[in-house]
Design an enzyme around this catalytic site. Structure first.
Site, mmCIF file in Angstrom:
data_model
loop_
_atom_site.group_PDB
_atom_site.id
_atom_site.type_symbol
_atom_site.label_atom_id
_atom_site.label_comp_id
_atom_site.label_asym_id
_atom_site.label_seq_id
_atom_site.Cartn_x
_atom_site.Cartn_y
_atom_site.Cartn_z
ATOM 1 N N LEU A 112 4.877 1.683 1.511
ATOM 2 C CA LEU A 112 4.442 0.605 1.980
ATOM 3 C C LEU A 112 4.218 -0.625 0.600
ATOM 4 C CD1 LEU A 112 3.168 3.141 3.316
ATOM 5 C CD2 LEU A 112 1.762 1.307 4.300
ATOM 6 N N GLY A 200 -0.863 -1.590 -1.177
ATOM 7 C CA GLY A 200 0.291 -0.950 -1.576
ATOM 8 C C GLY A 200 0.211 0.447 -1.812
ATOM 9 N N SER A 201 1.152 1.322 -1.073
ATOM 10 C CA SER A 201 0.981 2.708 -1.165
ATOM 11 C C SER A 201 1.996 3.399 -0.368
ATOM 12 C CB SER A 201 -0.384 2.954 -0.173
ATOM 13 O OG SER A 201 -0.196 2.108 1.065
ATOM 14 N N ARG A 202 1.828 4.704 -0.166
ATOM 15 C CA ARG A 202 2.888 5.824 0.301
ATOM 16 C C ARG A 202 2.186 6.639 1.254
ATOM 17 N NH1 ARG A 202 6.622 9.337 -3.792
ATOM 18 N NH2 ARG A 202 7.155 11.136 -2.267
#
Length: 236
Positions: A112, A200-202
């Site tokens: 993301l 902001g990530s996964r």
């Protein structure tokens, strides 16, 4: 023309606006309120800085958007838990804290960016059987080792036919806060919002062994809508 007839076009425009502009998730309200108050105070000293503050406030509201999604209802499907881009697809060992063993299973990782919707959604309908938070590093979420080293929140979902699906929220380089809104033992519907990562990530989804993965690296996903895979025994 009656009052009802006059209000018809206006009501239609309001409904169109609501369907076009996504609502904001409640978790974002403190950030937007804080940005708005700061903007009001700054504008008293600098009009230019006030304009920048308004842009930041609008961006915060946009970042925490929670658009409505239409989730496929066909049995045996696993949908994406997040909006973003598929970064990796392949076998991987699920997080040890979920107790799924050390045998690799199909995994789909979705990255993301700060421009994607950041709420997470249930990949299938079932019971939340386990939730485990683990602190860690804040490496860039697009790195494969981020799945093991970064701060994460792991959730184990058991479907009605006994399949177990793991969903892992992973913090990234900028992300410093993982939020999970569900509890162990709770029943959850596919596509329902269950968490949020800032900023902001996964998100990794581990499917049961024998599942058919239906996405490829580089593919864009829509949380709650894009089908990631088909569970073992599901009709093709």
């Amino acid at each position: 023309m009656t009052a009802e007839e006059r209000s018809g076009p206006l009501a239609h425009l309001v409904e169109l606006a609501r369907s076009t502009v996504p609502p904001m998730h409640p978790a974002g309200r403190p950030f937007v309120l804080g940005a708005a108050v700061a903007t009001f105070l700054i504008r008293r000293f600098s009009r230019r800085a006030g304009v920048i503050g308004m842009v930041v406030t609008a961006w915060c509201a946009w970042f925490f958007r929670e658009p409505k999604r239409v989730t496929p209802t066909r049995p045996g499907l696993v949908v994406s838990a997040a909006d973003g881009t598929v970064s990796t697809v392949g076998p991987a060992v699920p997080p040890a804290e979920l107790g799924l063993g050390s045998e690799p299973v199909p995994r789909v990782s979705v990255f993301l960016s700060i421009f994607d919707v950041h709420v997470q959604r249930m990949p299938a309908t079932g019971e939340v059987s386990r939730i485990s938070y683990r602190p860690g590093k804040f490496l860039s979420a697009d790195l494969d080792k981020a799945s093991e080293d970064n701060e994460r929140n792991s959730l184990l979902l058991r479907t009605g036919d006994g399949h177990q699906i793991a969903v892992v929220q992973i913090a990234g380089l900028i992300a410093r806060r993982i939020v999970c809104f569900v509890e162990e033992g709770q029943q959850a519907a596919a596509g329902a919002t269950y968490g949020l990562i800032r900023f902001g990530s996964r998100v990794d989804v581990y499917l049961p062994k024998g599942s058919e993965v239906l996405v490829e690296p580089g593919q864009k996903t829509i949380g709650g809508e894009t089908v990631l895979g088909r569970l073992p025994g599901a009709e093709s």
